[in-house]
Design an enzyme around this catalytic site. Structure first.
Site, PDB file in Angstrom:
ATOM      1  N   ALA A  10       1.024  -0.985  -0.092  1.00 60.40           N
ATOM      2  CA  ALA A  10      -0.315  -0.325  -0.040  1.00 60.40           C
ATOM      3  C   ALA A  10       1.040   0.843   0.134  1.00 60.40           C
ATOM      4  O   ALA A  10       0.092   2.328  -0.109  1.00 60.40           O
ATOM      5  CB  ALA A  10      -1.071   0.336   1.465  1.00 60.40           C
ATOM      6  N   ARG A  15       9.718   7.219  -2.486  1.00 62.00           N
ATOM      7  CA  ARG A  15      11.394   7.376  -3.466  1.00 62.00           C
ATOM      8  C   ARG A  15      11.889   6.866  -4.510  1.00 62.00           C
ATOM      9  O   ARG A  15      13.093   6.995  -4.819  1.00 62.00           O
ATOM     10  CB  ARG A  15      12.468   6.994  -1.939  1.00 62.00           C
ATOM     11  CG  ARG A  15      12.442   7.540  -0.690  1.00 62.00           C
ATOM     12  CD  ARG A  15      12.673   7.396   0.294  1.00 62.00           C
ATOM     13  NE  ARG A  15      11.903   5.991   0.958  1.00 62.00           N
ATOM     14  CZ  ARG A  15      12.070   5.709   2.569  1.00 62.00           C
ATOM     15  NH1 ARG A  15      13.128   5.854   3.045  1.00 62.00           N
ATOM     16  NH2 ARG A  15      11.129   4.594   2.618  1.00 62.00           N
ATOM     17  N   ARG A 312      17.933 -10.625 -32.335  1.00 60.96           N
ATOM     18  CA  ARG A 312      16.748  -9.645 -31.607  1.00 60.96           C
ATOM     19  C   ARG A 312      16.014 -11.018 -31.599  1.00 60.96           C
ATOM     20  O   ARG A 312      15.762 -11.528 -32.284  1.00 60.96           O
ATOM     21  CB  ARG A 312      16.463  -9.083 -32.537  1.00 60.96           C
ATOM     22  CG  ARG A 312      17.188  -7.830 -32.464  1.00 60.96           C
ATOM     23  CD  ARG A 312      17.464  -6.713 -33.617  1.00 60.96           C
ATOM     24  NE  ARG A 312      15.671  -5.581 -33.614  1.00 60.96           N
ATOM     25  CZ  ARG A 312      15.094  -5.865 -34.409  1.00 60.96           C
ATOM     26  NH1 ARG A 312      15.365  -5.387 -35.487  1.00 60.96           N
ATOM     27  NH2 ARG A 312      13.615  -5.128 -34.419  1.00 60.96           N
ATOM     28  N   ASN A 356      25.549 -19.882 -47.012  1.00 59.72           N
ATOM     29  CA  ASN A 356      26.225 -18.849 -47.144  1.00 59.72           C
ATOM     30  C   ASN A 356      25.833 -17.927 -47.442  1.00 59.72           C
ATOM     31  O   ASN A 356      25.623 -17.186 -48.851  1.00 59.72           O
ATOM     32  CB  ASN A 356      27.784 -19.398 -47.273  1.00 59.72           C
ATOM     33  CG  ASN A 356      28.452 -17.860 -46.860  1.00 59.72           C
ATOM     34  OD1 ASN A 356      29.514 -17.984 -46.023  1.00 59.72           O
ATOM     35  ND2 ASN A 356      28.831 -17.332 -48.031  1.00 59.72           N
TER      36      ASN A 356
HETATM   37  C1  UD1 Z   1       8.679  -2.929   8.654  1.00 58.57           C
HETATM   38  C2  UD1 Z   1       9.048  -3.242  10.280  1.00 58.57           C
HETATM   39  C3  UD1 Z   1      10.053  -2.672  10.980  1.00 58.57           C
HETATM   40  C4  UD1 Z   1      10.953  -4.081   9.902  1.00 58.57           C
HETATM   41  C5  UD1 Z   1      10.589  -3.687   8.826  1.00 58.57           C
HETATM   42  C6  UD1 Z   1      11.525  -4.256   7.630  1.00 58.57           C
HETATM   43  C7  UD1 Z   1       7.072  -3.098  11.431  1.00 58.57           C
HETATM   44  C8  UD1 Z   1       5.696  -1.811  12.206  1.00 58.57           C
HETATM   45  N1  UD1 Z   1       7.533  -2.763  11.775  1.00 58.57           N
HETATM   46  O1  UD1 Z   1       8.928  -1.270   9.281  1.00 58.57           O
HETATM   47  O2  UD1 Z   1       9.960  -4.352  12.299  1.00 58.57           O
HETATM   48  O3  UD1 Z   1      11.708  -4.548  11.019  1.00 58.57           O
HETATM   49  O4  UD1 Z   1       9.621  -3.231   8.346  1.00 58.57           O
HETATM   50  O5  UD1 Z   1      11.777  -3.802   5.825  1.00 58.57           O
HETATM   51  O6  UD1 Z   1       5.894  -3.661  10.542  1.00 58.57           O
HETATM   52  N2  UD1 Z   1       2.378  -0.811   4.639  1.00 58.57           N
HETATM   53  C9  UD1 Z   1       1.353  -1.218   3.854  1.00 58.57           C
HETATM   54  N3  UD1 Z   1       0.516   0.005   4.655  1.00 58.57           N
HETATM   55  C10 UD1 Z   1       0.530   0.666   5.580  1.00 58.57           C
HETATM   56  C11 UD1 Z   1       2.597   0.579   6.085  1.00 58.57           C
HETATM   57  C12 UD1 Z   1       3.193  -0.516   5.245  1.00 58.57           C
HETATM   58  O7  UD1 Z   1       0.341  -1.285   3.027  1.00 58.57           O
HETATM   59  O8  UD1 Z   1      -0.279   1.386   6.219  1.00 58.57           O
HETATM   60  C13 UD1 Z   1       3.775  -1.686   3.739  1.00 58.57           C
HETATM   61  C14 UD1 Z   1       4.691  -1.141   3.086  1.00 58.57           C
HETATM   62  O9  UD1 Z   1       4.490   0.113   1.426  1.00 58.57           O
HETATM   63  C15 UD1 Z   1       5.790  -1.727   3.018  1.00 58.57           C
HETATM   64  C16 UD1 Z   1       5.465  -2.593   4.712  1.00 58.57           C
HETATM   65  O10 UD1 Z   1       4.038  -2.349   4.489  1.00 58.57           O
HETATM   66  O11 UD1 Z   1       6.091  -2.421   1.635  1.00 58.57           O
HETATM   67  C17 UD1 Z   1       6.571  -2.577   5.446  1.00 58.57           C
HETATM   68  O12 UD1 Z   1       6.038  -0.695   5.596  1.00 58.57           O
HETATM   69  P1  UD1 Z   1       7.176   0.542   6.544  1.00 58.57           P
HETATM   70  O13 UD1 Z   1       6.637   1.736   6.312  1.00 58.57           O
HETATM   71  O14 UD1 Z   1       7.962   0.375   5.160  1.00 58.57           O
HETATM   72  O15 UD1 Z   1       7.564  -0.655   7.756  1.00 58.57           O
HETATM   73  P2  UD1 Z   1       8.868   0.104   8.184  1.00 58.57           P
HETATM   74  O16 UD1 Z   1       8.569   1.259   8.582  1.00 58.57           O
HETATM   75  O17 UD1 Z   1       9.836  -0.248   7.257  1.00 58.57           O
END
Ligand code: UD1
Ligand code: MG
Length: 434
Positions: A10, A15, A312, A356
């Site tokens: 989601a 970035r 190709r 050829n």
């Molecule tokens: C999360 C973990 C952390 C772990 C890290 C690894 C939690 C609270 N923390 O942190 O322990 O070390 O990942 O990368 O879970 N996403 C959603 N909906 C949301 C929030 C996030 O779908 O509401 C998805 C994001 O698109 C992503 C993944 O969940 O693919 C992780 O979300 P992100 O915000 O990157 O979590 P971190 O803070 O990195």
């Protein structure tokens, strides 16, 4: 045992600085989504449930036929997983939570997590050790390596921040357990429901939580193009090892680029600076010489390709054929023992056996509207600098004289030549003044 995955996707992936949703970016020619789905399938996952943000039409198109839920607003990983509950039919089934931007986990790693659940652990989490733990949740273990909680970076004190065992985010458990724990998760200080909080909830009720540790590289999370480049580097190393161990000789491994789909048989030799694009098959004892570019093609046994050849899509090169320098071939079949050795364009063409094709031969396949076919039979000899104006057929055993522009079919065993008569004059004496 029925296994579902919940794939969190989601996030906006800002970035990446791209119009394309993050999971559709590629490494070694495959989208992150494709890598992850392939792994999950290998680990016997039967159904994927995607958690998407709104406005993700492009991503939706790529997961047609699969289940998804929309998470809006995005209130954290715990909230995201909870939303997928409505899509899980059997609460006795297993759940694997994965992230769409952490696609290089190996199927074996996920299988180990599934085994832990089958061996009585309520939750299995996937951890890794790193010298650079900043930003990750830390896994807190007690005696016997039992996990008691995960602390997020924001909530970690100095002592916890020094822990190098990090949470990858990948997690497994029985659906009914995970949703029961999620119901007890409270809002964190930064306004999110943390999936990771289910670990301490589970530990407090006296159930066991296991963890599997894998290599940091397997868990490369991709947030920007620099991470993507790092992942590409790691996957290329993996592919190089794969081909070397399969019996392929790489004279300068790091200089060869492999699409993940390449199938290369043993005793193939690949010289430096070669690009192996998608869906390339190369059979044994073929040599791909330096600076060649291959995509969507299949090369037989004991062929010689390049240097500087461009093969190709939709090209089949049969056994023992020779394709030399500065030759471009597209949508064509080059028959066994045939040669196109220098500076030619062969498009929409079929060449038989032992023919050829001389230097600088061009198949003129495009008349500005349509692409037309050239057919060249067996044992044909095309002289250098010939234009073959398609559609055209040069039948078995015939010869085309060098420098010809051929626009009519050439019968079997004939010689065709189309060349203006050479004019010749006596050289005048040129008197130069001193
Ligand atoms: C999360 C973990 C952390 C772990 C890290 C690894 C939690 C609270 N923390 O942190 O322990 O070390 O990942 O990368 O879970 N996403 C959603 N909906 C949301 C929030 C996030 O779908 O509401 C998805 C994001 O698109 C992503 C993944 O969940 O693919 C992780 O979300 P992100 O915000 O990157 O979590 P971190 O803070 O990195
Ligand atoms: Mg993250």
């Amino acid at each position: 045992m029925y296994i579902n995955s919940i794939i969190l996707a989601a996030g906006k992936g800002k970035r990446m600085n791209s119009n394309l949703p993050k999971p559709l970016h590629k490494v070694a020619g495959k989208t992150f989504l494709h890598w992850l789905k392939e792994t999950l399938k290998k680990a016997s996952v039967s159904k994927n449930i995607f958690v998407l943000g709104h406005n993700n039409e492009k991503l939706k198109k790529h997961i047609e036929g699969e289940e998804f839920v929309i998470q809006e607003p995005q209130l954290g990983t715990g909230h995201a997983v909870k939303l997928a509950k409505e899509k899980i039919k059997d609460h006795e089934s297993l759940i694997i939570v994965a992230y769409a931007d952490t696609p290089f986990i190996e199927a074996d790693t996920i299988r180990k997590m599934i085994n832990q659940i089958q061996n009585g652990f309520k939750i299995s989490i996937l951890g890794f050790k790193t010298n650079n733990p900043t930003g990750y949740g830390r896994i807190i273990t007690e005696k016997n390596n039992e996990v008691i909680r995960i602390v997020e970076e924001n909530d970690a004190n100095k002592e916890i921040k020094s822990i190098t065992l990090c949470n990858s985010g990948v997690l497994a458990g029985k659906a009914s357990d995970i949703f029961e724990f999620l119901d007890q998760v409270e809002l964190s200080n930064n306004g999110e429901y943390y999936l990771t909080d289910i670990v301490s909830i589970c530990a407090k009720q006296g159930s066991k939580i296991g963890y599997i540790e894998c290599l940091e590289e397997e868990l490369i999370g991709i947030n920007n193009r620099a991470d993507q480049a790092k992942a590409e580097n790691f996957i290329q190393d993996r592919l190089i090892q794969h081909h070397l161990l399969n019996g392929v000789t790489l004279l300068n491994p790091k200089s060869v680029y492999f699409d993940a789909t390449a199938e290369i048989q043993k005793d193939v030799i690949i010289e430096p600076n070669v690009f192996i694009g998608p869906n390339v098959k190369i059979e044994s004892q073929t040599v791909i010489k330096a600076f060649s570019y291959l995509e969507n093609c299949s090369i037989g046994k004991e062929c010689n390709i390049g240097p500087y050849a461009r093969i190709r899509p939709d090209t089949v090169i049969e056994n023992n054929a020779r394709i030399g320098n500065f030759v471009e071939i597209k949508n064509s079949v080059i028959g066994e023992n045939s040669k196109v050795n220098h500076l030619s364009y062969i498009g929409d063409t079929s060449i038989g056996l032992k023919s050829n094709i001389g230097a600088g031969t061009i198949t003129c396949n495009y008349d500005g509207t349509n692409k037309n076919k050239t057919t060249i039979g067996n044992n044909v000899f095309i002289g250098s600098n010939t234009s073959l104006i398609a559609p055209i057929r040069i039948n078995d055993g015939s010869i085309v004289g060098a420098g010809s522009t051929i626009s009519k079919d050439v019968k079997e065993n004939s010689i065709a030549i189309e060349r203006s008569i050479q004019k010749q004059f006596k050289k005048r004496n040129i008197i130069t003044k001193k």
